[in-house]
Write a protein that holds these residues in place. Structure first.
Motif, short mmCIF file in Angstrom:
data_model
loop_
_atom_site.label_atom_id
_atom_site.label_comp_id
_atom_site.label_asym_id
_atom_site.label_seq_id
_atom_site.Cartn_x
_atom_site.Cartn_y
_atom_site.Cartn_z
N LEU A 16 0.84 -1.00 0.02
CA LEU A 16 0.05 -0.12 -0.08
C LEU A 16 0.95 1.36 0.05
N GLY A 17 0.64 2.20 -1.02
CA GLY A 17 1.24 3.41 -1.07
C GLY A 17 1.90 3.47 -2.28
N PRO A 18 2.59 4.71 -2.49
CA PRO A 18 3.46 5.05 -3.84
C PRO A 18 4.98 4.62 -3.66
N HIS A 19 5.69 4.42 -4.57
CA HIS A 19 6.94 3.99 -4.65
C HIS A 19 7.51 3.09 -4.02
N ARG A 20 6.82 1.92 -3.83
CA ARG A 20 7.26 0.78 -3.05
C ARG A 20 8.22 0.02 -3.84
#
Length: 167
Positions: A16-20
């Motif tokens: 979950l989330g950006p740029h992982r």
């Protein structure tokens, strides 16, 4: 319920989330989690009859749900590092929460809401409790591993599109 919680936490925390960052640890953690869960909770796979059909259905359901979740995640090249990263938002979380919530509701309901009906259905189809447990376990693990395979394929595709820019 333990499997449901472990799978949901591990997947949402990682995705979950950006740029992982899509790295070895992120791809190996679900495999290690599956390797730890299956021997601990699997009761012994059924090799014939309706029990086997139920276990196969669990695998197929996990595959389809994993593909649905994977479609809600984007893998792309980081503009800063050039390495593969992913982005998953609330749509992705909704798929996982819905599927695992439904599995948890079924598990709870099998004991508290409809145990007699379920026992009658299982007896009528000659399905053991172990086969049902294994089908639910296989569904969860297959969904998680399908998401992982999709993530790895996306990362590989990102790197092969323009390998010269990869760091």
């Amino acid at each position: 319920m333990i499997i449901n919680g472990v799978v949901l936490f591990a997947v949402l925390e990682a995705d979950l989330g950006p740029h992982r960052v899509v790295g070895r640890f992120r791809l190996l953690r679900p495999v290690v989690t599956a390797a730890a869960i299956v021997p601990f909770f699997a009761k012994g796979l059924v090799t014939e009859g309706a029990g086997l059909a139920l276990e196969i259905a669990g695998v197929l359901a996990g595959l389809l749900c994993g593909l649905l979740a994977a479609r809600a995640m984007e893998v792309y090249r980081s503009p800063r590092t050039g390495r593969p990263v992913s982005r998953a938002a609330w749509g992705y979380a909704a798929v996982w929460i819905t599927v695992i919530g439904a599995r948890a509701a079924f598990s709870y309901g099998s004991v508290h809401w409809f145990p007699t009906q379920l026992a009658s259905w299982m007896a009528g189809h000659r399905i053991s409790g172990d086969a049902l447990t294994d089908a639910l376990l296989l569904m969860a693990v297959t969904m998680m591993l399908t998401r992982t395979a999709s993530l790895a394929a996306g990362a590989r595709a990102v790197l092969t599109r323009d390998p010269a820019t990869a760091a």
